[in-house]
Every structure is written in structure tokens, then in C-alpha cells.
Design an enzyme around this catalytic site. Structure first.
Site, PDB file in Angstrom:
ATOM      1  N   PRO A 110       0.863  -1.193  -0.031  1.00  0.00           N
ATOM      2  CA  PRO A 110       0.063   0.206   0.046  1.00  0.00           C
ATOM      3  C   PRO A 110       0.910   1.460   0.017  1.00  0.00           C
ATOM      4  O   PRO A 110       1.119   1.846   0.985  1.00  0.00           O
ATOM      5  CB  PRO A 110      -0.720  -0.128   1.259  1.00  0.00           C
ATOM      6  CG  PRO A 110      -0.621  -1.420   1.671  1.00  0.00           C
ATOM      7  CD  PRO A 110       0.663  -1.857   1.256  1.00  0.00           C
ATOM      8  N   GLU A 111       1.448   1.570  -1.159  1.00  0.00           N
ATOM      9  CA  GLU A 111       2.157   2.776  -1.345  1.00  0.00           C
ATOM     10  C   GLU A 111       1.291   3.588  -1.784  1.00  0.00           C
ATOM     11  O   GLU A 111       0.051   3.473  -2.323  1.00  0.00           O
ATOM     12  CB  GLU A 111       3.468   2.816  -2.036  1.00  0.00           C
ATOM     13  CG  GLU A 111       4.308   1.547  -1.286  1.00  0.00           C
ATOM     14  CD  GLU A 111       5.955   1.636  -1.405  1.00  0.00           C
ATOM     15  OE1 GLU A 111       6.301   2.630  -1.904  1.00  0.00           O
ATOM     16  OE2 GLU A 111       6.488   0.539  -1.121  1.00  0.00           O
TER      17      GLU A 111
END
Length: 273
Positions: A2-3
Site C-alpha cells: 500500500p504505497e
């Protein structure tokens, strides 16, 4: 992972599923919002800011004094949102990880293992997010401001500075490691010793933008499993450039991957006097 690009993609999924619809029900499974009922609220849009998700809603006139509200969530390392058709089985994660369910006539949005879940007036978003640096995938992206913020602490290592969301919003550990490999920079290089900070910032934005709109994150250009990264997740495997074994070590509170040959250690500072 989850960037920033994953959060951007997630916001688009929620926007397609819910924007313009009136919610028929909600189920919050966190203590602070356990009694909150969003039935009758209209979803205006879903947006992202760095690693933060913002679901903006309009409350019915009788619900509250403020008309516009934002449901904020943060994915951190393990959170996720999924959109399902009504009646479809929720298969993404175990049920005990569900933190919120939002129902509309067309879709059901399920949030798993979300963090910092909060409902706040949309006018107050700045109080929550105002500390963030320029968003790499946002309309407010300002590379000069990102460089200025990074350069303000020249003694901090570039590896730590890139992960500080107050400098630029959206870079996570994967992109940090890959970006520094591509720039030939040791993660332990002080920001003040980085020869082309503007070039590093520009490449960071290009890496995230290149993966926007797809779920497979690749910095190599390849999409096949095992070929998507240069150094990240490749401890002890040969460098794709020089064959040196990829290293893995702690830097701050995160694990760092790097090539000891392609990313030589910074030169020691000259002694005073």
C-alpha cells in the site's frame, strides 16, 4: 504494497463503485464509530492524499449541522478496501478484519484492517493532512517544494527522508529502495550529500505515476512475478546490473534493500580543522 499508487488505485475503485449514490446502510466495527449510521448519506467522491483515503459524503439535512463530511482511512501495511456487487461473497480477507461496510443499491464497499478510521467535517481535512508534503500523484504536485522540504534537514539519511511523508507524500519502502538503486545512492547518504536532489524527486514521481492504474508494481518494466524489482525483496540474490548479492539491513524502523556495489557507501565527512 500500500504505497501512494496503491492508495490512488483504491480511491478510484471506491469512486467507481460509490460516487453519486446514496448509501442504504453502514456498519462500523471500530469503537469510536460503532453507533454511526450513514444511511441516506450521498457519496460525492473518493480521493487520495499520499497514503490517506478520503471518502467525501453529503449528509442529509437532518443528520448534522455540517453538510459535507469525510470518512478518512489509512491502509498502512495491511489495510484494504474492496468493492462487491450486492449479494456477492466477501472473499478478500477474513471477516474478523472488517472495520467498515458501506452499502448502496449498486455496490457494497468493505474496508479491511483499516487504520485511523474517522469521520470529520470535510472543511477540517487540512487539520488532519496539512502536515503532508506535496502528493506525488496529486494535482498539487510541486517538485520544488518537495526538494525544499528534503533539503531542510541535510543531516538526515536520504533513505529516511524519502519515507517522511512531511517531505513528499506517497513514497513507501518499496519505492524508496528502488529509487535509490536507480539513482546509485546508498540509503545512508545524508540528504546534504545527494548530488542531484531534484533528479531524485523527479524520478520518484515518475516511478509512482508509471504504476498508477494497475495493481502490479514494477520498477523494472517487467510484470512477471520475480522480475518487477531491482533490489526490493531480493536479499542475497544477484544484482541485475553487477551480480553482487543484494543486501538487507535496518534503516530507521524499516528494512532496506540495496546493492553494495551499485550503491557505494557515502564518503566520510572531512574532519574539522
Amino acid at each position: 504494497m500500500p504505497e501512494g499508487d496503491t492508495v490512488w488505485n483504491t480511491a478510484r475503485v471506491l469512486h467507481r463503485a460509490l460516487a453519486g449514490t446514496r448509501l442504504t446502510g453502514s456498519d462500523f466495527r471500530v469503537p469510536a464509530l460503532a453507533t454511526t449510521d450513514l444511511s441516506g448519506w450521498t457519496v460525492r467522491e473518493s480521493a487520495s492524499r499520499g497514503k490517506h483515503l478520503l471518502l467525501r459524503l453529503t449528509a442529509p439535512p437532518q443528520a448534522a449541522p455540517a453538510a459535507d463530511w469525510t470518512l478518512h482511512s489509512h491502509l498502512r501495511m495491511d489495510g484494504a478496501w474492496r468493492a462487491y456487487a450486492p449479494g456477492e461473497r466477501w472473499t478478500a480477507r477474513p471477516a474478523h478484519l472488517i472495520r467498515v461496510v458501506l452499502r448502496s443499491p449498486e455496490a457494497v464497499a468493505v474496508g479491511y484492517h483499516l487504520h485511523e478510521l474517522a469521520l470529520l467535517p470535510t472543511a477540517g481535512e487540512e487539520h488532519l493532512l496539512g502536515h503532508l508534503g506535496p502528493d506525488l500523484l496529486g494535482t498539487d504536485w510541486d517538485p520544488d517544494e518537495a526538494v525544499r522540504r528534503l533539503a531542510a534537514a541535510p543531516e538526515v539519511t536520504i533513505g529516511e527522508a524519502l519515507l517522511d511523508q512531511r517531505n513528499l507524500a506517497g513514497v513507501g519502502n518499496l519505492y524508496k529502495c528502488e529509487l535509490l538503486f536507480l539513482r546509485g545512492l546508498s540509503p545512508w547518504t545524508p540528504v546534504g550529500a545527494v548530488p542531484d536532489l531534484a533528479g531524485t524527486v523527479a524520478l520518484a514521481q515518475r516511478l509512482l505515476a508509471a504504476n498508477r492504474g494497475r495493481w502490479t508494481q514494477s520498477t523494472t518494466g517487467a510484470l512477471r512475478r520475480g522480475q518487477t524489482s531491482y533490489v526490493y525483496g531480493r536479499r542475497a540474490q544477484p544484482c541485475r546490473r553487477c551480480g553482487t548479492a543484494i543486501g538487507k539491513e535496518e534503516l530507521g524502523d524499516r528494512v532496506t534493500y540495496w546493492c553494495p556495489t551499485c550503491q557505494p557507501p557515502p564518503a566520510p565527512a572531512p574532519e574539522a580543522g
